[in-house]
Structures are given as C-alpha cells and as structure tokens.
Scaffold this active site. Structure first.
Site, PDB file in Angstrom:
ATOM      1  CB  SER A 148      -8.335   0.599   5.524  1.00 39.54           C
ATOM      2  OG  SER A 148      -9.135   1.751   5.505  1.00 39.54           O
ATOM      3  CE  LYS A 156      -3.974   1.944   2.584  1.00 35.15           C
ATOM      4  NZ  LYS A 156      -4.837   1.761   3.776  1.00 35.15           N
ATOM      5  CB  SER A 179      -8.256   3.533   2.745  1.00 36.01           C
ATOM      6  OG  SER A 179      -7.379   2.982   3.713  1.00 36.01           O
TER       7      SER A 179
HETATM    8  N1  GLN Z   1     -13.200   3.933   6.340  1.00 34.66           N
HETATM    9  C1  GLN Z   1     -12.479   4.249   7.519  1.00 34.66           C
HETATM   10  C2  GLN Z   1     -12.016   5.683   7.469  1.00 34.66           C
HETATM   11  O1  GLN Z   1     -12.261   6.298   6.493  1.00 34.66           O
HETATM   12  C3  GLN Z   1     -11.334   3.334   7.721  1.00 34.66           C
HETATM   13  C4  GLN Z   1     -10.090   3.755   7.072  1.00 34.66           C
HETATM   14  C5  GLN Z   1      -8.900   2.938   7.430  1.00 34.66           C
HETATM   15  O2  GLN Z   1      -9.011   1.880   8.056  1.00 34.66           O
HETATM   16  N2  GLN Z   1      -7.731   3.458   7.061  1.00 34.66           N
HETATM   17  O3  GLN Z   1     -11.441   6.207   8.365  1.00 34.66           O
END
Ligand code: GLN
Length: 444
Positions: A129, A30, A105
């Site tokens: 994410s 990532k 994400s």
């Molecule tokens: N959807 C969640 C957020 O927007 C989780 C994001 C993540 O785990 N990085 O914060």
C-alpha cells in the site's frame, strides 16, 4: 487548498517545532495514523467521528523534526484495497493520470505528493500500500524492513505484515523522511535497534564496492546514485505475466542501470506463485481479529440501545463497515475457525516461511532484486472494484516482500504509450535500506 482529486479526508494543519531537519516541509499523513485532536477515520464510516487522544510515534517524530502536517489523506477503508476506491469518503483521482486510480491503499498520500500539495507523505504498507500508489502516481515510496519503524498509534490491519513508510518526489527526500521516523520505540515491542544490522548490510555491499558505511539511521546520504559494481537479481516469476508495456519499461530501466555499471542476472523465487493466496489468508485472519474492537462500544459508531448487546454490535458493524471490509472479516474468521485453521491459516504460514527462504537464497546471490512494482499500469476509475480476485492479483509483486519482512523501494521507471506511470521495485535484504535507496537513486 482543497484538492479536486479528493486527496485529503481532513485538512487541518498540525504545526511542527520551529526548527529541525524538516522545518520547511509539509508532510501529509495517511488517515489510519493517529493524530491527537485531529480525526482519524481509516477511510471508514465506522470512525467518521473518531478523534484520537494521542499521537502515533511517527507523528511525534515528524513534528519534533519541524514538519507541518497539512492534513490526513484518503485511503481504502482500513487499508483494504489497491485503488483507494473502497474509502467511505469517495475515490481519489490520480493527479499523474487523471481518470485512473491512484493505487492503494495509501492513494491519498501518493496523490497529494504527485500533485505537489504536500512535500512528502506517510503511507502504510501491509501488502504493497505504499509501493502501489507511489508507482501509480509516478513518485517514490519505501516499505521499510519490518521492525524499523514504530507502529504505535497506527490502527492495525494486519500487524505481522505492515510498516509505515515514506512517499516523496525523489529518493533522497523519501530517504530523509525515513531517517526521521526510523528507530526503536519502547511503545512498540516489534521495533528493534537496527544500527548493527544496518551497518552490517552496508558493509557487505561496501566490501565489494568500497562504499562508506552508514552511520546511525542515516539514509539520505545513501542516495548517491552510485550503482557501479552492484549486482541485481531479477526474479523471472515477477516479470513474466506482467503487462507488455510494463515489462518493456522495466527492461529499459535495467539497461540504464547496466550502462551505469550495474550488472543483472535472473534468479528464481518459485514460492511466490503462492504469495498472494498466503498473504490474503494471513492478512484477512489478522484483520478479523483486529477489527473486533469496532463494535460501537469500545470503538466506532454506536449501534443504539434496541434489543440486546449482540443486536447492537451487529447494527454498528452492519452500518459502519463497507463491503470489502465485511468480506475480509468473514473470510478471516472462517480461515481461523476450528476445523479450518490447519487447512488455511497454518498452510499460509508455511507458505510464508517458504517465501522468506526463497528471498534469502536469491539475495545471497545479488545485492538487490528488481521487478516491476505493479504488473499493470493504473486502472481506470471504477474498472476493478467488481472483481475482488482480479484486484488481489494486482498485488503479486508487492505482497511477497511483506511476507518476507524485507525492505523495498519503488521508483518511477518511465511511462506507457498512454502516459501512465510505471514503477520499478528494488527489494533488499533485511535492514538493507541503504542498498535499495542507492539503487533507486540511480533512476530517480
Ligand atoms: N492491496 C493489499 C490489500 O488490500 C495491500 C493493502 C495494504 O498494503 N494495506 O490488502
């Protein structure tokens, strides 16, 4: 190898050592995890040209284990999103359900694994994410217990919540990748020597079911599919309110586990109704502080030399950040400001403690907990960005686990009538990785 679904931000190979347990693997990383000499953008214009001078600990461990890194994967900007549509490098399509979001994400990481363009990938999970994109793309993802995997070299979004985790086609592969990246790191003081805790957790389960004890950071051998005698708690709060077809697929999977000798019963997690609110207050507060370093002087694109430094910082941040990131910095700064701190930040911390307590209570009566990973199947591309609140609510089943610092795995449970992947999440006690891996391997 360029992917038509936009899985990679940068395709540059980083070769691993000649031999090692992952010597025939490609593992995509990532783009918020630092790679020496290879740009690391966090899906943001702010870092479009940023080339880290060092490797993250997990990258070091990957290459020492022989893995080749084929590239850096697309993601929601700074990890903020559930669809990979907030990336400055464009949205990623879902190879398992074209025209739909891959989740976020870590959407690029899940997509390249689902498409077979990498054998496995690393994502990061602050509030879901790793699990959300793995579920949406029909693959496996693990969010480790807080402190099991080093965050050194991860560009922070919300430090108290996030962990780096593996994404792979099978539970065994994900577990093998976890073996390589897990373990203490003197450069991250929040990591710990978890061998005792891992053994203790395995023994607790083993006492009842005569399993062998796990040795040091060994996870792959726990993927033995043996759920005979396993007790599974189902938090009603995480099933009610989910999409009908998701719920059906979930219960079918539980019946399958029951036929393999597991049993399930309902448990209560009353505090999870506050989890999404508490998560977003804490995550945005930490983000507002973490992202202060992107001002064009310390990090990020320059705001130029016109006017005073304040104007220059403002220009850098105005141009460098996207709308979702700005929204969160504003809200997080507000929640931490004098006069509001007690009302928002402190309350959210209280809710976090309550969520933790509820999980401990529920896990005292079950080996693992099970729920749908996401309450909905993958949305169509372009469908959800206009309504941030709706997007935040999709994190209802994943965020409580980060608040409680617990480990969780998502495995493919089936598909809806429209062939959209549905994921099932197992949550374990702290350092109960082997138990959730075992449970997951009975399904995938
Ligand atoms: N959807 C969640 C957020 O927007 C989780 C994001 C993540 O785990 N990085 O914060």
């Amino acid at each position: 190898m360029s992917t038509e679904y936009n899985g990679y931000v940068t395709e540059e190979r980083i070769e691993g050592a000649d031999d090692g347990p992952l010597s025939d693997w490609t593992v995509a990383v990532k783009d918020n995890i630092s790679t020496e000499g290879v740009r690391t953008t966090c899906g943001s214009d702010m870092l479009a040209d940023y080339v880290p001078p060092y490797d993250a600990t997990v990258v070091e461990r990957l290459t020492e284990a022989g893995a080749t890194i084929p590239g850096k994967t697309n993601m929601d900007e700074f990890g903020m999103g559930t669809t990979t549509e907030t990336s400055a490098f464009g949205a990623t399509d879902n190879p398992a359900a074209p025209g739909h979001v891959p989740g976020g994400s870590s959407g690029g990481s899940a997509a390249v694994v689902a498409a077979g363009d990498a054998d496995a990938a690393l994502g990061t999970d602050t509030g879901g994410s790793v699990r959300c994109p793995a579920a949406f793309c029909g693959v496996v993802g693990i969010k480790p217990t807080y402190g099991l995997v080093s965050r050194y070299g991860l560009v922070a979004y919300a430090n108290s919540l996030e962990q780096i985790g593996p994404i792979a086609p099978t539970v065994e592969d994900a577990a093998e990748l976890l073996e390589v990246i897990a373990g203490p790191d003197e450069r991250d003081a929040t990591t710990r020597d978890a061998r005792e805790a891992l053994r203790a957790s395995d023994e607790r389960a083993g006492d009842a079911r005569e399993q062998e004890n796990g040795a040091d950071y060994e996870f792959a051998d726990a993927a033995d599919g043996d759920v005979d005698g396993m007790s599974i708690g189902v938090p009603t709060e995480l099933v009610e309110g989910a999409d009908e077809e998701v719920v059906e697929t979930f219960w079918d999977a539980l019946d399958e586990l029951e036929s393999q000798g597991a049993s399930y019963h309902e448990v209560d997690l009353p505090s999870v109704e506050h989890a999404v609110e508490a998560y977003y207050v804490i995550a945005m507060s930490e983000a507002s502080s973490n992202l202060a370093r992107f001002d064009g002087v310390r990090y990020g694109q320059s705001g130029g030399f016109e006017g005073d430094w304040n104007e220059s910082f403002a220009r850098s941040r105005e141009d460098g950040f996207g709308a979702e990131v700005k929204r969160r910095i504003l809200l997080g700064t507000y929640a931490l400001s004098a006069g509001y701190q007690d009302k928002y930040y402190k309350k959210a911390q209280d809710a976090r403690a309550w969520v933790k307590q509820d999980f401990d209570e529920a896990l005292s009566k079950a080996d693992v907990l099970a729920s749908p990973t996401m309450p909905v199947p993958p949305m169509e591309l372009g469908e959800s960005l206009d309504d941030p609140l709706q997007m935040y609510l999709a994190d209802a089943n994943t965020t409580p686990v980060n608040l409680a610092n617990l480990p969780a795995i998502t495995v493919p449970a089936g598909e809806t009538g429209d062939d959209l992947p549905v994921g099932l999440q197992f949550v374990g006690p702290a350092f109960g990785e082997r138990e959730i891996i075992r449970a997951g391997s009975a399904l995938a």
